[in-house]
Scaffold this motif. Structure first.
Motif, short mmCIF file in Angstrom:
data_model
loop_
_atom_site.label_atom_id
_atom_site.label_comp_id
_atom_site.label_asym_id
_atom_site.label_seq_id
_atom_site.Cartn_x
_atom_site.Cartn_y
_atom_site.Cartn_z
N GLN A 19 16.61 1.97 -25.96
CA GLN A 19 16.53 0.63 -24.95
C GLN A 19 16.63 -0.12 -26.19
O GLN A 19 16.84 -0.36 -26.55
N GLU A 20 15.39 0.39 -27.51
CA GLU A 20 15.19 -1.00 -28.77
C GLU A 20 16.67 -0.55 -29.42
O GLU A 20 17.18 -2.16 -29.68
N TRP A 21 17.54 0.43 -29.75
CA TRP A 21 18.03 0.90 -30.21
C TRP A 21 19.07 0.07 -29.96
O TRP A 21 19.86 -1.04 -31.05
N VAL A 26 22.90 -5.00 -30.20
CA VAL A 26 23.34 -6.49 -29.48
C VAL A 26 23.10 -7.54 -30.62
O VAL A 26 23.37 -8.72 -31.13
N GLU A 27 21.74 -7.67 -31.15
CA GLU A 27 20.90 -8.93 -31.93
C GLU A 27 21.00 -8.46 -33.31
O GLU A 27 20.67 -9.82 -34.11
N GLN A 28 21.28 -7.46 -34.44
CA GLN A 28 21.02 -7.07 -34.96
C GLN A 28 19.90 -7.86 -35.99
O GLN A 28 19.78 -8.25 -37.09
N SER A 29 18.83 -6.98 -35.38
CA SER A 29 17.42 -7.26 -35.33
C SER A 29 17.00 -5.71 -35.98
O SER A 29 17.69 -4.75 -35.83
N PRO A 30 15.85 -5.73 -36.61
CA PRO A 30 15.49 -4.87 -37.46
C PRO A 30 15.05 -4.04 -36.43
O PRO A 30 14.48 -4.60 -35.57
N ASP A 137 20.96 -2.00 -39.82
CA ASP A 137 22.48 -1.56 -39.63
C ASP A 137 22.46 -0.47 -38.48
O ASP A 137 22.18 0.56 -37.90
N PRO A 138 23.02 -1.18 -37.33
CA PRO A 138 23.47 -0.25 -36.21
C PRO A 138 24.01 0.67 -36.14
O PRO A 138 24.10 1.39 -35.06
#
Length: 169
Positions: A19-21, A26-30, A137-138
């Motif tokens: 889920q977090e991945w 979507v959010e470009q968050s680490p 990096d997604p």
């Protein structure tokens, strides 16, 4: 929930990681992962017995959980004496700081560990080794994150245990 440690199970952890991945995409968050292993735990069980080993696991689990503050952070029992900590929206520096706090806090529990063998332990108390990996990096897949944290954990053990190692992804 893991009945012994009262932490999340491996299955729950795997679901949250997925889920977090996706949120990262979507959010470009680490997204950071810490793998934590109790140093020489099989020997600890052999010397002190299974009941003491279970109590040691419970105390360390509680300690690790107390080091994370956000409701989105997940601390899970990943294997026998291994724990996984998922830190969404946390960069490598932040994750390293959390891991170092965990290492220090576990050591300060001062759970005695003095095996009769002449094994080179980092201390006369139970310690943990931790591996940290973080990705932004997604396009990097989940397995790469897990492998990076696992390699960092291996390096912590190889370099003498009772330490935190960061592996860049």
């Amino acid at each position: 929930m893991d009945t012994l440690t009262q932490l999340a199970t491996r299955r729950y952890f795997d679901q949250k990681l997925e889920q977090e991945w996706h949120h990262l995409n979507v959010e470009q968050s680490p997204l950071s992962l810490i793998l934590c292993d109790i140093d020489c735990f099989k020997l600890y069980n052999k010397v002190y017995g299974i009941a003491a080993g279970d109590e040691c696991l419970r105390r360390i689990a509680y300690c690790l959980r107390s080091c994370v503050k956000r409701t989105t952070d997940v601390v899970a029992r990943y294997g026998g004496e291994e724990f996984a900590i998922l830190l969404p929206h946390t960069n490598a520096t932040g994750a390293f700081q959390v891991a170092e706090r965990m290492r220090d806090k576990v050591k300060s529990l001062a759970i005695e560990f003095k095996p009769p063998e002449t094994l080179k332990l980092p201390a006369s108390v139970v310690t943990v080794s931790l591996g940290v990996a973080s990705l932004v990096d997604p396009h990097t897949d989940i397995d790469t994150l897990i492998m990076a944290a696992n390699q960092a954990l291996y390096l912590s053990k190889q370099q003498g245990r009772d330490r935190v190692t960061l592996n860049s992804v």
